[in-house]
Design a protein around this motif. Structure first.
Motif, PDB file in Angstrom:
ATOM      1  N   ALA A 139      33.078  65.384  56.466  1.00  0.00           N
ATOM      2  CA  ALA A 139      33.477  63.884  56.601  1.00  0.00           C
ATOM      3  C   ALA A 139      33.905  64.462  54.974  1.00  0.00           C
ATOM      4  O   ALA A 139      33.572  64.332  53.503  1.00  0.00           O
ATOM      5  CB  ALA A 139      33.543  63.014  56.409  1.00  0.00           C
ATOM      6  N   PRO A 140      35.143  63.608  54.105  1.00  0.00           N
ATOM      7  CA  PRO A 140      35.634  62.969  52.620  1.00  0.00           C
ATOM      8  C   PRO A 140      35.004  62.608  51.994  1.00  0.00           C
ATOM      9  O   PRO A 140      34.301  61.737  52.589  1.00  0.00           O
ATOM     10  CB  PRO A 140      37.227  62.796  52.655  1.00  0.00           C
ATOM     11  CG  PRO A 140      37.427  63.206  54.499  1.00  0.00           C
ATOM     12  CD  PRO A 140      35.789  63.305  54.965  1.00  0.00           C
ATOM     13  N   LEU A 141      34.369  62.339  50.987  1.00  0.00           N
ATOM     14  CA  LEU A 141      33.184  61.820  50.516  1.00  0.00           C
ATOM     15  C   LEU A 141      33.649  60.275  50.040  1.00  0.00           C
ATOM     16  O   LEU A 141      32.774  59.379  50.009  1.00  0.00           O
ATOM     17  CB  LEU A 141      32.701  62.794  48.981  1.00  0.00           C
ATOM     18  CG  LEU A 141      31.640  63.789  49.178  1.00  0.00           C
ATOM     19  CD1 LEU A 141      31.863  64.230  47.952  1.00  0.00           C
ATOM     20  CD2 LEU A 141      31.037  63.487  49.888  1.00  0.00           C
ATOM     21  N   ASP A 142      34.655  59.741  50.154  1.00  0.00           N
ATOM     22  CA  ASP A 142      34.942  58.484  50.348  1.00  0.00           C
ATOM     23  C   ASP A 142      35.280  58.090  51.639  1.00  0.00           C
ATOM     24  O   ASP A 142      36.097  56.322  51.575  1.00  0.00           O
ATOM     25  CB  ASP A 142      36.402  58.520  49.222  1.00  0.00           C
ATOM     26  CG  ASP A 142      37.699  59.302  50.126  1.00  0.00           C
ATOM     27  OD1 ASP A 142      37.513  59.796  51.673  1.00  0.00           O
ATOM     28  OD2 ASP A 142      38.899  58.835  49.539  1.00  0.00           O
ATOM     29  N   THR A 143      34.770  58.234  51.972  1.00  0.00           N
ATOM     30  CA  THR A 143      34.838  57.372  53.576  1.00  0.00           C
ATOM     31  C   THR A 143      33.951  56.428  53.741  1.00  0.00           C
ATOM     32  O   THR A 143      34.505  55.523  54.607  1.00  0.00           O
ATOM     33  CB  THR A 143      34.297  58.672  55.021  1.00  0.00           C
ATOM     34  OG1 THR A 143      34.753  59.811  54.601  1.00  0.00           O
ATOM     35  CG2 THR A 143      34.293  57.881  56.145  1.00  0.00           C
ATOM     36  N   GLY A 144      32.199  56.199  52.904  1.00  0.00           N
ATOM     37  CA  GLY A 144      31.937  55.684  52.907  1.00  0.00           C
ATOM     38  C   GLY A 144      32.518  54.018  51.976  1.00  0.00           C
ATOM     39  O   GLY A 144      32.722  52.675  52.530  1.00  0.00           O
ATOM     40  N   PHE A 145      32.689  54.510  51.105  1.00  0.00           N
ATOM     41  CA  PHE A 145      33.957  53.534  49.972  1.00  0.00           C
ATOM     42  C   PHE A 145      34.988  52.449  50.952  1.00  0.00           C
ATOM     43  O   PHE A 145      35.149  51.643  50.801  1.00  0.00           O
ATOM     44  CB  PHE A 145      34.463  53.746  48.595  1.00  0.00           C
ATOM     45  CG  PHE A 145      33.682  54.452  48.315  1.00  0.00           C
ATOM     46  CD1 PHE A 145      32.630  55.291  48.392  1.00  0.00           C
ATOM     47  CD2 PHE A 145      34.251  56.277  47.298  1.00  0.00           C
ATOM     48  CE1 PHE A 145      31.891  55.721  47.394  1.00  0.00           C
ATOM     49  CE2 PHE A 145      33.164  56.953  46.879  1.00  0.00           C
ATOM     50  CZ  PHE A 145      31.954  56.947  46.425  1.00  0.00           C
ATOM     51  N   GLN A 146      35.580  53.461  52.800  1.00  0.00           N
ATOM     52  CA  GLN A 146      36.572  52.951  52.505  1.00  0.00           C
ATOM     53  C   GLN A 146      36.054  51.614  53.734  1.00  0.00           C
ATOM     54  O   GLN A 146      37.015  50.689  53.876  1.00  0.00           O
ATOM     55  CB  GLN A 146      37.385  54.686  53.457  1.00  0.00           C
ATOM     56  CG  GLN A 146      37.759  54.829  52.678  1.00  0.00           C
ATOM     57  CD  GLN A 146      39.314  54.770  52.132  1.00  0.00           C
ATOM     58  OE1 GLN A 146      39.392  53.193  51.886  1.00  0.00           O
ATOM     59  NE2 GLN A 146      40.090  55.844  51.283  1.00  0.00           N
ATOM     60  N   VAL A 147      35.304  52.292  54.243  1.00  0.00           N
ATOM     61  CA  VAL A 147      34.249  51.321  55.022  1.00  0.00           C
ATOM     62  C   VAL A 147      33.960  49.896  54.319  1.00  0.00           C
ATOM     63  O   VAL A 147      34.067  48.821  54.720  1.00  0.00           O
ATOM     64  CB  VAL A 147      33.190  51.605  55.796  1.00  0.00           C
ATOM     65  CG1 VAL A 147      32.212  51.094  56.580  1.00  0.00           C
ATOM     66  CG2 VAL A 147      33.305  52.718  56.736  1.00  0.00           C
ATOM     67  N   VAL A 148      33.680  50.504  52.870  1.00  0.00           N
ATOM     68  CA  VAL A 148      32.875  49.289  52.468  1.00  0.00           C
ATOM     69  C   VAL A 148      34.122  48.557  52.167  1.00  0.00           C
ATOM     70  O   VAL A 148      33.988  47.006  52.105  1.00  0.00           O
ATOM     71  CB  VAL A 148      32.121  49.038  51.604  1.00  0.00           C
ATOM     72  CG1 VAL A 148      31.474  48.217  50.784  1.00  0.00           C
ATOM     73  CG2 VAL A 148      30.782  50.323  51.264  1.00  0.00           C
ATOM     74  N   LEU A 149      34.879  48.395  52.042  1.00  0.00           N
ATOM     75  CA  LEU A 149      36.173  47.546  51.086  1.00  0.00           C
ATOM     76  C   LEU A 149      36.950  46.976  52.149  1.00  0.00           C
ATOM     77  O   LEU A 149      36.890  45.766  52.243  1.00  0.00           O
ATOM     78  CB  LEU A 149      37.507  49.032  50.350  1.00  0.00           C
ATOM     79  CG  LEU A 149      38.508  48.317  49.831  1.00  0.00           C
ATOM     80  CD1 LEU A 149      38.211  47.176  48.491  1.00  0.00           C
ATOM     81  CD2 LEU A 149      39.820  49.187  49.984  1.00  0.00           C
ATOM     82  N   LYS A 150      36.859  47.519  53.216  1.00  0.00           N
ATOM     83  CA  LYS A 150      37.541  46.881  54.591  1.00  0.00           C
ATOM     84  C   LYS A 150      36.686  45.938  54.962  1.00  0.00           C
ATOM     85  O   LYS A 150      36.601  44.540  55.392  1.00  0.00           O
ATOM     86  CB  LYS A 150      37.599  47.767  55.505  1.00  0.00           C
ATOM     87  CG  LYS A 150      38.015  47.316  57.243  1.00  0.00           C
ATOM     88  CD  LYS A 150      37.629  48.453  58.564  1.00  0.00           C
ATOM     89  CE  LYS A 150      36.138  48.894  58.827  1.00  0.00           C
ATOM     90  NZ  LYS A 150      35.767  48.433  59.781  1.00  0.00           N
ATOM     91  N   ASP A 151      35.062  46.043  55.358  1.00  0.00           N
ATOM     92  CA  ASP A 151      33.906  45.003  55.307  1.00  0.00           C
ATOM     93  C   ASP A 151      34.907  43.876  54.326  1.00  0.00           C
ATOM     94  O   ASP A 151      34.309  42.652  55.440  1.00  0.00           O
ATOM     95  CB  ASP A 151      32.672  45.604  55.619  1.00  0.00           C
ATOM     96  CG  ASP A 151      32.960  46.284  57.244  1.00  0.00           C
ATOM     97  OD1 ASP A 151      34.214  46.602  57.832  1.00  0.00           O
ATOM     98  OD2 ASP A 151      31.351  47.026  57.496  1.00  0.00           O
ATOM     99  N   ARG A 152      34.240  44.317  53.426  1.00  0.00           N
ATOM    100  CA  ARG A 152      33.908  42.890  52.182  1.00  0.00           C
ATOM    101  C   ARG A 152      34.971  42.445  52.677  1.00  0.00           C
ATOM    102  O   ARG A 152      34.791  40.868  52.284  1.00  0.00           O
ATOM    103  CB  ARG A 152      33.916  43.903  50.942  1.00  0.00           C
ATOM    104  CG  ARG A 152      32.312  43.951  51.214  1.00  0.00           C
ATOM    105  CD  ARG A 152      31.090  43.139  50.698  1.00  0.00           C
ATOM    106  NE  ARG A 152      29.736  43.866  51.081  1.00  0.00           N
ATOM    107  CZ  ARG A 152      29.263  45.081  50.356  1.00  0.00           C
ATOM    108  NH1 ARG A 152      29.780  45.386  49.331  1.00  0.00           N
ATOM    109  NH2 ARG A 152      28.108  45.464  51.022  1.00  0.00           N
ATOM    110  N   LEU A 153      36.618  42.776  52.555  1.00  0.00           N
ATOM    111  CA  LEU A 153      37.861  42.337  52.525  1.00  0.00           C
ATOM    112  C   LEU A 153      37.260  41.588  53.612  1.00  0.00           C
ATOM    113  O   LEU A 153      38.252  40.025  54.036  1.00  0.00           O
ATOM    114  CB  LEU A 153      39.250  43.365  52.158  1.00  0.00           C
ATOM    115  CG  LEU A 153      39.142  43.567  50.906  1.00  0.00           C
ATOM    116  CD1 LEU A 153      40.469  44.953  51.117  1.00  0.00           C
ATOM    117  CD2 LEU A 153      39.987  42.252  50.189  1.00  0.00           C
TER     118      LEU A 153
END
Lengths: 387, 350, 163
Positions: free
Chosen positions: A157-171
């Motif tokens: 998996a691409p290493l930025d996957t986790g970041f995408q999840v956080v951004l979505k959830d916090r928004l």
């Protein structure tokens, strides 16, 4: 469908924050319970039994606190059950309450889950040094980070996957008045620049530590039919457990989670979860668990869950919105976190989720897990009465 | 309601066990309970356990105990942070759904690692009463005082203890047994006035396992199943000043709901302190002349905390299955001074 | 009369416990005292557990024979830890590794040292670094850390099931 029909008649939760020093533990649970009853248009007199759940007692320093909380929950002279199944407890507790109604034992059951972590020291409670245990303890992140590394390797998996999840959830959390973390200026840069606590987990990818409570009123078919408020019909429930330290168990894609998902879909009459489930609240304490659970829950093929994160499938306006409330990444009163998942999807199908409502949600999945990814609890709720 | 019965029961010997951990205590008991049924973990529809983290002195104590079951492939399972009697209640509810026919219930607890009387004071409200650290024995003594003041005699307490010890002679799992007369007991010094040491329970480590089955499955697994005819539990307010300690309103109510009706050939009452047996028997309308009370010796003979309530149901069922009677009442308690109570009515006929 | 709200009181809680490791773990700890890693084999599935707890959690049976496993193994996965917790102070960052000791069917969480943090890899072969013999006690902590072995990395397929 096993047993009689049951439905969620009302829900309530507290505004989750780091420290609720304006209320006692009793005040906290009472606040959530009052709101659930008000939402259901009921009073404590209408309640036949109370089912309460929380994570380890050592988090507050009170042994079996339900004994002292009985009075605040209007349980005097009634049956009161206390559930504890680690992190999945909020979900398991709602399921025990549901079973009491489905079994025909009660008409209306109040179920409550909470954690008031600020009253003791949860990190201490998790790190009590037992003389002969393995010495290297680095908190929950220290336990789960190697598993996440395993997922990244297995799924490539691409290493930025986790970041995408956080951004979505916090928004998403910005649309939820009860969420603990409200970060209007959250950005990808901010997430990437946050300290790397347990590589591959960055600080921004972890859940907060919250004080909070959640409550629901579960009622029989008769009680639901009599209610003037919108209800969420319970189409299926399932629990599964497996051993933490079993040799050869898959901790990235646990057997118990897969079995639990299959069981809850079967009970709800679902054959194609991706198409039939409109949205889901799943237990994601560290960002990477979103793609991991998408696979475990059968929404994605093994090794491909991360693609749904990147292509926007799990966004609030995507094909399968996940954690519309902001999820555990935005609020984590541990013992209540599972119940909040269950409660949020009930609100979605009732059409009462507010700003983070998914348009036209008719069927939704609530998910909780606990321990070393070994205890699972799930339910499917729907707008329509099960056939 | 669907007919559900206890079809098997096993318990460990109770003592301070400084050799085995909880899983090691539980494993042989599980095997012993399963053996007569011929069932394995994979045949069981639902598993539920009861235990307490504070007793073990570590968070998630129940997690490693699950190892004893061998939950692989994964099983349907739940846990209550309560005495195992409430785990049995949850399993009984689960069996009412009709999609499964068997359930496994277990409880485990080691009271010996910590100072259990002090550990139990953490059950009190954490703001007002808890910080005073009244231990469990002092709280029971307050209740005993209220009970005696309400018109009872300490000879009644001695009678309960003497009978309990005498009955325990025939119970290989009991810790304290023997033939002691009441006068000798009353000559003993006071420990927590008005209680003497023998009015209090021993420190016990142990485990217990019950197998439940519904309908025809129960008849298939057991020659003389002990059918659950009624089961109910209720809770009182905790604050000691807010209830009449000389009585147990929640036991009375649970007994009515469970359909005790004052009738039983035998009763197993979870009374860790002598006066509590009298309070519970009175609340259930049970008369010693008509009902054999605590034929096992009860919690005064061995009191594995978190287990002793489930043992009462198991003992009552085992005795019915063995033909010692046709109707039994089992009772479990939790919380300071009998705060929460569960009552189960069992019947067996040939 | 109005008064400031009470927003908290401090109640110190002290409880002393005497823990009992149990029969199988005791045997493991006695091995540790002698510098040996002792596992137990499940009589049903034949898997070797290190350290053994009560019984085989997959089969629900008591363990059978004692098995000495090697103090060399494979690092199957790991975390780089950049934050210290109350009861452990190690120079940051450090690697918390899951090591499958050769001959074992479970992994143990162990500190990884003797290699720059950014060079630690899944599949790396490692060996236990024991504390000096006179410091050995009944504890897993006798293995201070594991360090790299001068061997080629294990093939991913060979340890995949432990990840």
């Amino acid at each position: 469908m096993s047993g009689q029909l049951a439905a969620v008649l009302g829900t309530g939760q507290t505004k989750h924050v780091a420290k609720r020093d304006d209320v006692s533990i009793a005040g906290l649970v009472r606040e959530a319970a009052d709101r659930a009853l008000e939402d259901a248009g009921l009073t404590y007199a209408d309640i036949d039994a109370v089912v309460i759940g929380k994570a380890p007692d050592m988090f507050e320093g009170v042994m079996m606190p339900e004994l002292y909380l009985a009075e605040a929950l209007g349980a005097i002279g009634k049956p009161l059950i206390r559930v504890h199944t680690a992190g999945s407890v909020g979900g398991s507790t709602a399921i025990v309450a549901t079973h009491l109604v489905q079994a025909g034992v009660h008409e209306r059951v109040l179920t409550v889950a909470f954690e008031k972590q600020s009253e003791s020291n949860a990190m201490w409670a998790l790190s009590i040094k037992i003389p002969f245990s393995q010495p290297l303890v680095a908190g929950a992140g220290g336990y789960f980070a190697p598993i996440i590394r395993g997922y990244i390797r297995k799924a490539d998996a691409p290493l930025d996957t986790g970041f995408q999840v956080v951004l979505k959830d916090r928004l998403n959390a910005l649309k939820n008045p009860y969420a603990h973390l409200h970060q209007p200026d959250i950005s990808m840069e901010q997430i990437i620049e946050s300290p790397l606590l347990w590589d591959p987990i960055r600080y921004a990818e972890t859940c907060p530590s919250s004080d909070g409570a959640a409550a629901m009123v579960i009622g029989s078919e008769r009680a639901a039919d009599a209610s003037s408020r919108p209800v969420a019909w319970i189409h299926g429930t399932a629990v599964r457990s497996e051993p933490t330290m079993g040799a050869g168990r898959d901790r990235v894609n646990p057997h118990a989670g897969r079995d639990c998902a299959k069981a809850v879909y079967a009970e709800a009459g679902i054959t194609d979860p991706f198409r039939e489930i409109d949205c889901a609240e799943i237990y994601v304490p560290f960002s990477w668990f979103e793609p991991m659970w998408l696979e475990n829950l059968g929404f994605a093929e093994e090794g491909t869950g991360w693609k749904m994160v990147h292509d926007g499938t799990t966004a609030l306006d995507g094909d399968l919105p996940i954690n519309m409330s902001g999820g555990v990444l935005s609020s984590n009163p541990i013992g209540a976190s599972g119940m909040i998942r269950f409660l949020e999807v009930a609100n979605q199908v009732r059409g009462t989720a507010g700003e983070h409502q998914v348009d036209g949600a008719r069927k939704a999945l609530g998910h909780a897990y606990g321990g070393g990814s070994q205890f699972f609890a799930m339910w499917v709720v729907g707008k329509d009465k099960p056939k | 309601m669907r007919d559900v019965a206890v079809v098997s029961f096993a318990q460990s010997a109770t003592r301070r066990d400084q050799t085995r951990n909880e899983v090691e205590i539980l494993l042989p008991v599980l095997r012993e309970a399963m053996a007569p049924t011929g069932l394995t973990t994979h045949d069981i529809g639902f598993t539920c356990s009861g235990s307490s983290d504070y007793l073990a002195g570590q968070a998630f104590a129940f997690v490693s105990a699950l190892d004893a079951v061998g939950p692989w492939p994964p099983i349907q399972e739940s846990h209550v942070e309560m005495d195992g009697a409430w785990a049995l209640y949850e399993a009984w509810v689960r069996l009412q759904h009709g999609d499964i026919d068997t359930a496994l219930v277990y409880a485990f607890g080691k009271s010996s690692p910590g100072d259990v009387a002090r550990v139990l004071s953490l059950q009190l409200d954490p703001y007002v009463t808890g910080p005073l650290w009244p231990d469990a024995i002092s709280l029971a003594a307050l209740q005993a005082r209220a009970f005696l003041e309400a018109g009872h005699d300490e000879k009644d307490l001695a009678r309960v203890v003497a009978r309990s010890r005498r009955n325990a002679v025939g119970n290989p799992h009991a810790q304290l047994s023997g033939d002691i007369d009441e006068a000798t007991l009353l000559d003993e010094p006071l420990y927590a006035d008005p209680l003497r040491m023998h009015d209090c329970p021993p420190i016990s480590d142990g485990a217990a396992v019950v197998v439940l089955a519904a309908g025809d499955k129960a008849r298939e697994l057991c020659e003389r199943p002990a059918w659950i005819r009624g089961i109910d539990h209720r809770i009182d307010v905790q604050a000691l000043g807010s209830r009449d300690l000389s009585q147990s309103a929640s036991t009375r109510l649970a007994g009515e709901k469970a359909g005790v009706g004052g009738r039983a050939d035998l009763a197993e009452l979870h009374a860790p302190f002598s006066h509590q047996e009298l309070i519970v028997a009175e609340a259930l309308g049970l008369d010693e002349t008509a009902t054999s009370i605590n034929p096992s010796g009860g919690a005064l003979a061995s009191n594995p905390v978190m287990v002793a309530g489930l043992v009462r149901i198991g003992e009552a069922a085992r005795r019915l299955s063995a033909g010692e009677g046709e109707r039994a009442v089992a009772h479990a308690t939790s919380g300071p001074a009998l705060q929460q109570n569960l009552v189960c009515v069992l019947e067996a006929t040939s | 009369m109005t008064a400031e709200p009470i927003t908290g009181i401090v109640t110190p809680i002290r409880l002393d416990y005497t823990y009992t490791p149990g029969t199988s773990p005791s045997q493991f700890l006695r091995g540790m005292k002698e510098g040996r890693i002792l596992g137990r084999r499940c009589p049903s599935c034949a898997k070797v557990y290190v350290p053994p707890r009560g019984g085989c959690p997959m089969c629900g049976v008591e363990f059978a024979e004692e098995v000495r496993v090697a103090d060399t193994g494979t690092l199957v996965t790991f975390a780089v830890v950049n934050v210290n917790f109350a009861n452990r102070v190690i120079d940051l960052p450090y690697v918390s590794g899951e090591v499958r000791f050769d001959g074992s069917d479970t992994t143990s969480m162990v500190l990884v040292q003797g290699i720059p943090v950014d060079q630690v890899r899944m599949g790396m072969r490692v060996k236990a670094h024991w504390l000096p013999r006179d410091e050995w006690d009944f504890t897993f902590a006798n293995i201070d850390y594991v360090e790299p072995l001068d061997e080629p990395d294990a093939d991913y397929e060979s340890y995949k099931e432990f990840v």
